[in-house]
Design a protein around this motif. Structure first.
Motif, PDB file in Angstrom:
ATOM      1  N   ALA A   1      44.734  37.197  36.489  1.00  0.00           N
ATOM      2  CA  ALA A   1      44.627  38.057  35.310  1.00  0.00           C
ATOM      3  C   ALA A   1      43.175  38.109  34.824  1.00  0.00           C
ATOM      4  N   PHE A   2      42.487  36.956  34.839  1.00  0.00           N
ATOM      5  CA  PHE A   2      41.065  36.915  34.447  1.00  0.00           C
ATOM      6  C   PHE A   2      40.250  37.832  35.370  1.00  0.00           C
ATOM      7  N   ASP A   3      40.507  37.731  36.684  1.00  0.00           N
ATOM      8  CA  ASP A   3      39.763  38.558  37.642  1.00  0.00           C
ATOM      9  C   ASP A   3      39.999  40.047  37.403  1.00  0.00           C
ATOM     10  N   LYS A   4      41.270  40.397  37.129  1.00  0.00           N
ATOM     11  CA  LYS A   4      41.599  41.813  36.971  1.00  0.00           C
ATOM     12  C   LYS A   4      41.008  42.404  35.683  1.00  0.00           C
ATOM     13  N   ILE A   5      41.051  41.619  34.608  1.00  0.00           N
ATOM     14  CA  ILE A   5      40.471  42.105  33.345  1.00  0.00           C
ATOM     15  C   ILE A   5      38.941  42.209  33.482  1.00  0.00           C
ATOM     16  N   ALA A   6      38.347  41.258  34.198  1.00  0.00           N
ATOM     17  CA  ALA A   6      36.892  41.311  34.427  1.00  0.00           C
ATOM     18  C   ALA A   6      36.543  42.588  35.197  1.00  0.00           C
ATOM     19  N   ARG A   7      37.430  42.974  36.108  1.00  0.00           N
ATOM     20  CA  ARG A   7      37.190  44.182  36.905  1.00  0.00           C
ATOM     21  C   ARG A   7      37.247  45.422  36.006  1.00  0.00           C
ATOM     22  N   VAL A   8      38.250  45.456  35.106  1.00  0.00           N
ATOM     23  CA  VAL A   8      38.388  46.591  34.189  1.00  0.00           C
ATOM     24  C   VAL A   8      37.160  46.695  33.278  1.00  0.00           C
ATOM     25  N   LEU A   9      36.580  45.542  32.935  1.00  0.00           N
ATOM     26  CA  LEU A   9      35.399  45.525  32.057  1.00  0.00           C
ATOM     27  C   LEU A   9      34.082  45.597  32.840  1.00  0.00           C
ATOM     28  N   ASP A  10      34.194  45.769  34.177  1.00  0.00           N
ATOM     29  CA  ASP A  10      33.006  45.815  35.047  1.00  0.00           C
ATOM     30  C   ASP A  10      32.149  44.561  34.943  1.00  0.00           C
ATOM     31  N   LEU A  11      32.787  43.405  34.977  1.00  0.00           N
ATOM     32  CA  LEU A  11      32.038  42.145  34.836  1.00  0.00           C
ATOM     33  C   LEU A  11      31.855  41.414  36.167  1.00  0.00           C
TER      34      LEU A  11
ATOM     35  N   PRO B   1      41.112  37.345  53.618  1.00  0.00           N
ATOM     36  CA  PRO B   1      41.567  36.209  54.439  1.00  0.00           C
ATOM     37  C   PRO B   1      40.809  36.022  55.757  1.00  0.00           C
ATOM     38  N   GLU B   2      40.587  37.101  56.487  1.00  0.00           N
ATOM     39  CA  GLU B   2      39.921  36.985  57.785  1.00  0.00           C
ATOM     40  C   GLU B   2      38.504  36.435  57.640  1.00  0.00           C
ATOM     41  N   ILE B   3      37.788  36.916  56.622  1.00  0.00           N
ATOM     42  CA  ILE B   3      36.422  36.440  56.378  1.00  0.00           C
ATOM     43  C   ILE B   3      36.448  34.960  55.988  1.00  0.00           C
TER      44      ILE B   3
ATOM     45  N   SER C   1      31.000  27.293  50.183  1.00  0.00           N
ATOM     46  CA  SER C   1      31.805  28.377  49.628  1.00  0.00           C
ATOM     47  C   SER C   1      31.439  29.706  50.261  1.00  0.00           C
ATOM     48  N   SER C   2      32.478  30.536  50.486  1.00  0.00           N
ATOM     49  CA  SER C   2      32.178  31.881  51.008  1.00  0.00           C
ATOM     50  C   SER C   2      32.401  32.926  49.915  1.00  0.00           C
ATOM     51  N   VAL C   3      32.409  32.477  48.647  1.00  0.00           N
ATOM     52  CA  VAL C   3      32.728  33.393  47.537  1.00  0.00           C
ATOM     53  C   VAL C   3      31.781  34.597  47.461  1.00  0.00           C
ATOM     54  N   ASP C   4      30.510  34.401  47.775  1.00  0.00           N
ATOM     55  CA  ASP C   4      29.559  35.519  47.705  1.00  0.00           C
ATOM     56  C   ASP C   4      29.899  36.616  48.714  1.00  0.00           C
ATOM     57  N   THR C   5      30.401  36.192  49.875  1.00  0.00           N
ATOM     58  CA  THR C   5      30.776  37.160  50.909  1.00  0.00           C
ATOM     59  C   THR C   5      31.939  38.016  50.432  1.00  0.00           C
ATOM     60  N   HIS C   6      32.840  37.402  49.625  1.00  0.00           N
ATOM     61  CA  HIS C   6      34.023  38.133  49.165  1.00  0.00           C
ATOM     62  C   HIS C   6      33.733  38.987  47.935  1.00  0.00           C
ATOM     63  N   ALA C   7      32.689  38.602  47.171  1.00  0.00           N
ATOM     64  CA  ALA C   7      32.418  39.258  45.889  1.00  0.00           C
ATOM     65  C   ALA C   7      32.303  40.773  46.033  1.00  0.00           C
ATOM     66  N   ARG C   8      31.668  41.231  47.114  1.00  0.00           N
ATOM     67  CA  ARG C   8      31.503  42.680  47.240  1.00  0.00           C
ATOM     68  C   ARG C   8      32.812  43.406  47.521  1.00  0.00           C
ATOM     69  N   PHE C   9      33.856  42.641  47.917  1.00  0.00           N
ATOM     70  CA  PHE C   9      35.171  43.261  48.119  1.00  0.00           C
ATOM     71  C   PHE C   9      36.041  43.115  46.872  1.00  0.00           C
TER      72      PHE C   9
END
Length: 371
Positions: free
Chosen positions: A170-180, A48-50, A35-43
């Motif tokens: 939607a889960f990702d966006k709400i988590a972002r609003v809650l700083d999770l 896509p390119e990564i 998985s490359s999820v950790d690389t994307h987490a900071r963005f």
């Protein structure tokens, strides 16, 4: 395990996970994931390119790991299956190119399969043959779809889809609003267990009698939650994160399960399968179980590891293609980022003359599949 069952390797690279699975009939022999999820987490989302570059680096080691785990040689395989779409174009290309190279080098048939149909088929690895017909609710970061499968290799019909945000999005966006942080699904699920799902009543999208019966909309819900949080902050009050998580999650799974059960009843189908990354959500599983039992419907949900994108699901569908004698793809196979679910697989040109008639559901779900 019968000796004459197909031994198939599956490659999945539609998003940010490089998945390689090996299946013998409906028995899973190996499921290797990089998985490359950790690389994307900071963005805060998938770049896509990564993702494409990560697939390129992970591909050969992941295939070798899967072969080693399964205790087989690549020459033993009866076929190579690969996700041909839908997905991120660049990411899909890496998988399709690798599958073509292996198929060509080994002289094995190649099967370009559909990502969504694979999510349905993976359940065979855990609960045995899929009954036909089966209703499938697929919920992930890229899609929320309700599909009717009468033959997983040739006949999958879209009943409904999200008209805006996918549930996982939607889960990702709400988590972002809650700083999770990112991804948002697992952390909201965890916090929701300690919250009150009835603390705040958030809207249920497309739930009135005049709305499309099987389509989903989570954009209004997302806005309502964000506004509620803003209002709390503006008033200088503390945001009850656990209650927000529980109430938001309840609004999502309430709509998903209600519409899925309704579709089963309307179509006279007594099996519901739930797949995709959000199927790992504990509340979705619990509420679906409760509502299916009440309606006399058998619920099938693969274990969480098989719900997220993986190579096993692609191998499972490839194995089914071989077993049912479906036409292989040819080496001209290309990745199709908007491959409609009505095409569970992409047979070679000689076997495939009809043009793609993308219907409204595909057009809509495609547009925002990866926006």
């Amino acid at each position: 395990m019968m000796a004459d069952e197909p031994l198939v390797l599956g490659i999945e690279t539609s998003c940010d996970e490089t998945g390689v699975g090996i299946v013998h009939g409906t028995t899973l022999l190996a499921d290797a994931i990089a998985s490359s999820v950790d690389t994307h987490a900071r963005f805060g989302g998938v770049v896509p390119e990564i993702a494409s570059r990560a697939h390129l680096e992970a591909m050969v080691p992941t295939i070798e790991r899967a072969l080693k785990t399964a205790g087989i040689s690549a020459r033993d395989l009866d076929g190579i299956a690969v996700t041909a779409g839908p997905g991120l174009a660049g990411a899909l290309l890496v998988g399709v190119s690798a599958a073509k190279a292996y198929a060509y080098a080994l002289g094995k048939p190649l099967y370009g399969v559909n990502h969504l149909a694979s999510h349905i088929c993976v359940d065979q690895l855990e609960h045995g043959r899929l009954p036909e017909p089966t209703m499938a609710l697929l919920v992930s970061g890229g899609h929320s779809s309700l599909l009717l499968s009468t033959d997983i290799t040739s006949d999958v019909r879209p009943m409904g889809a999200t008209i805006d945000d996918a549930a996982g999005e939607a889960f990702d966006k709400i988590a972002r609003v809650l700083d999770l942080g990112f991804p948002g699904g697992p952390v909201i699920d965890r916090l929701a267990r300690e919250g009150d799902p009835e603390a705040i009543h958030f809207p249920r999208g497309l739930s009135s009698a005049k709305d499309p019966a099987y389509d989903f909309s989570f954009s209004g819900l997302k806005t309502a939650v964000a506004r509620w949080i803003e209002a709390k902050k503006a008033a200088g009050e503390e945001v009850p994160v656990r209650d927000v998580a529980a109430s938001f999650q309840e609004a999502v799974v309430d709509v998903l399960t209600r519409k899925a059960v309704r579709a089963c009843k309307d179509e006279g189908v007594d099996h519901l399968m739930i797949g995709g990354g959000v199927a790992a959500n504990s509340r979705l599983r619990a509420l679906a179980q409760e509502r299916c039992e009440r309606a006399g419907i058998r619920l099938r949900v693969p274990r969480p590891g098989l719900c997220t994108d993986n190579g096993a699901m692609v191998a499972a569908l490839g194995s089914e293609m071989v077993a049912r004698g479906r036409a292989a793809s040819d080496l001209e196979l290309s990745a199709d980022s908007s491959l409609p679910v009505t095409d569970p697989h992409v047979p070679g040109a000689h076997a495939h003359s009809h043009s793609h008639d993308h219907d409204h559901v595909h057009e809509v779900s495609k547009e925002n599949l990866y926006s």
